[in-house]
Design a protein around this motif. Structure first.
Motif, PDB file in Angstrom:
ATOM      1  N   ASP A  84     -21.920  20.456-104.764  1.00  0.00           N
ATOM      2  CA  ASP A  84     -20.919  21.520-104.619  1.00  0.00           C
ATOM      3  C   ASP A  84     -20.673  22.202-105.963  1.00  0.00           C
ATOM      4  O   ASP A  84     -20.548  23.421-106.043  1.00  0.00           O
ATOM      5  N   LYS A  85     -20.585  21.394-107.022  1.00  0.00           N
ATOM      6  CA  LYS A  85     -20.340  21.941-108.356  1.00  0.00           C
ATOM      7  C   LYS A  85     -21.506  22.812-108.792  1.00  0.00           C
ATOM      8  O   LYS A  85     -21.318  23.908-109.321  1.00  0.00           O
ATOM      9  N   ARG A  86     -22.744  22.325-108.541  1.00  0.00           N
ATOM     10  CA  ARG A  86     -23.934  23.108-108.919  1.00  0.00           C
ATOM     11  C   ARG A  86     -23.985  24.415-108.135  1.00  0.00           C
ATOM     12  O   ARG A  86     -24.359  25.459-108.673  1.00  0.00           O
ATOM     13  N   GLN A  87     -23.638  24.351-106.856  1.00  0.00           N
ATOM     14  CA  GLN A  87     -23.656  25.545-106.016  1.00  0.00           C
ATOM     15  C   GLN A  87     -22.629  26.568-106.510  1.00  0.00           C
ATOM     16  O   GLN A  87     -22.921  27.769-106.556  1.00  0.00           O
ATOM     17  N   ALA A  88     -21.450  26.116-106.906  1.00  0.00           N
ATOM     18  CA  ALA A  88     -20.423  27.023-107.419  1.00  0.00           C
ATOM     19  C   ALA A  88     -20.885  27.684-108.714  1.00  0.00           C
ATOM     20  O   ALA A  88     -20.674  28.887-108.919  1.00  0.00           O
ATOM     21  N   ALA A 106     -24.011  28.223-109.606  1.00  0.00           N
ATOM     22  CA  ALA A 106     -25.077  29.156-109.247  1.00  0.00           C
ATOM     23  C   ALA A 106     -24.504  30.455-108.677  1.00  0.00           C
ATOM     24  O   ALA A 106     -24.988  31.553-108.984  1.00  0.00           O
ATOM     25  N   GLU A 107     -23.467  30.357-107.851  1.00  0.00           N
ATOM     26  CA  GLU A 107     -22.843  31.552-107.284  1.00  0.00           C
ATOM     27  C   GLU A 107     -22.201  32.410-108.376  1.00  0.00           C
ATOM     28  O   GLU A 107     -22.323  33.634-108.361  1.00  0.00           O
ATOM     29  N   ARG A 108     -21.508  31.774-109.330  1.00  0.00           N
ATOM     30  CA  ARG A 108     -20.898  32.521-110.431  1.00  0.00           C
ATOM     31  C   ARG A 108     -21.958  33.225-111.259  1.00  0.00           C
ATOM     32  O   ARG A 108     -21.792  34.381-111.654  1.00  0.00           O
ATOM     33  N   THR A 109     -23.071  32.536-111.533  1.00  0.00           N
ATOM     34  CA  THR A 109     -24.151  33.131-112.321  1.00  0.00           C
ATOM     35  C   THR A 109     -24.762  34.321-111.587  1.00  0.00           C
ATOM     36  O   THR A 109     -25.013  35.369-112.187  1.00  0.00           O
ATOM     37  N   ALA A 110     -24.988  34.174-110.281  1.00  0.00           N
ATOM     38  CA  ALA A 110     -25.566  35.266-109.491  1.00  0.00           C
ATOM     39  C   ALA A 110     -24.631  36.475-109.468  1.00  0.00           C
ATOM     40  O   ALA A 110     -25.081  37.615-109.606  1.00  0.00           O
ATOM     41  N   ASP A 111     -23.318  36.235-109.298  1.00  0.00           N
ATOM     42  CA  ASP A 111     -22.354  37.342-109.298  1.00  0.00           C
ATOM     43  C   ASP A 111     -22.329  38.055-110.641  1.00  0.00           C
ATOM     44  O   ASP A 111     -22.270  39.283-110.697  1.00  0.00           O
ATOM     45  N   ARG A 154     -10.117  22.760-111.384  1.00  0.00           N
ATOM     46  CA  ARG A 154     -10.724  23.699-110.428  1.00  0.00           C
ATOM     47  C   ARG A 154     -12.238  23.508-110.347  1.00  0.00           C
ATOM     48  O   ARG A 154     -12.855  23.879-109.356  1.00  0.00           O
ATOM     49  N   HIS A 155     -12.834  22.922-111.383  1.00  0.00           N
ATOM     50  CA  HIS A 155     -14.263  22.638-111.367  1.00  0.00           C
ATOM     51  C   HIS A 155     -14.554  21.354-110.574  1.00  0.00           C
ATOM     52  O   HIS A 155     -15.515  21.308-109.808  1.00  0.00           O
TER      53      HIS A 155
END
Length: 169
Positions: free
Chosen positions: A142-146, A148-153, A27-28
């Motif tokens: 894409d992996k870095r963006q995902a 970053a989104e998880r960290t922000a959430d 999934r990563h």
């Protein structure tokens, strides 16, 4: 059945599945577009080894050959109490899917950048099943963006929790 799974130290989820192995890295590394549940043609010692919770999906992939789906690279270690009838740990295994599902997967894989990866291996009502996903490889950004989104959430949820408790930021 839930009592047997609890005794063996295995967890049963809400769908009645007893999880044996999971491929978290899939999934990563990939964007999963479709998922399918497939049965597997296994030997007796493979089933016994799976019931002990021993399997690895990390290097696995699915190949469509001659109108049949084959699972390659999945490691199911030899059964310790097995005799000369023991299985090979990394042999290819036939997947049991409907003709319509195999045709859909084959059409999707023929497109550039698509592959089929195993996601989870589990038991349902005593039968070994594998969840496979038609996936497209992610780029590094894409992996870095995902991530970053998880960290922000996560930070947002922590801030909301602090506010509800009356703490200051």
């Amino acid at each position: 059945m839930a009592k047997k799974a609890a005794k063996a130290g295995k967890k049963e989820d809400a769908l009645g599945r007893t999880l044996v192995a999971s491929n978290k890295k899939a999934r990563h590394d990939y964007l999963i577009e479709d998922t399918y549940e497939a049965g597997m043609v296994l030997q007796g010692t493979e089933v016994k080894s799976l019931r002990l919770g021993r399997a690895s999906l990390v290097d696995g992939f699915v190949d469509i050959d001659g109108g049949e789906a084959w699972l390659h690279g999945v490691h199911i270690p030899e059964y310790a109490q097995g005799t000369w009838t023991n299985h090979a740990a990394r042999r290819k295994r036939k997947l049991l899917l409907n003709r319509v599902e195999i045709d859909k997967i084959e059409r999707k894989v023929s497109e550039k950048g698509h592959t089929v990866v195993p996601l989870q291996l589990y038991f349902v009502k005593g039968r070994a099943k594998i969840e496979i996903g038609v996936a497209k490889g992610k780029k590094t950004w894409d992996k870095r963006q995902a991530i970053a989104e998880r960290t922000a959430d996560r930070e947002k949820q922590e801030a909301i929790g602090r506010r509800l408790k009356g703490m200051r930021d």
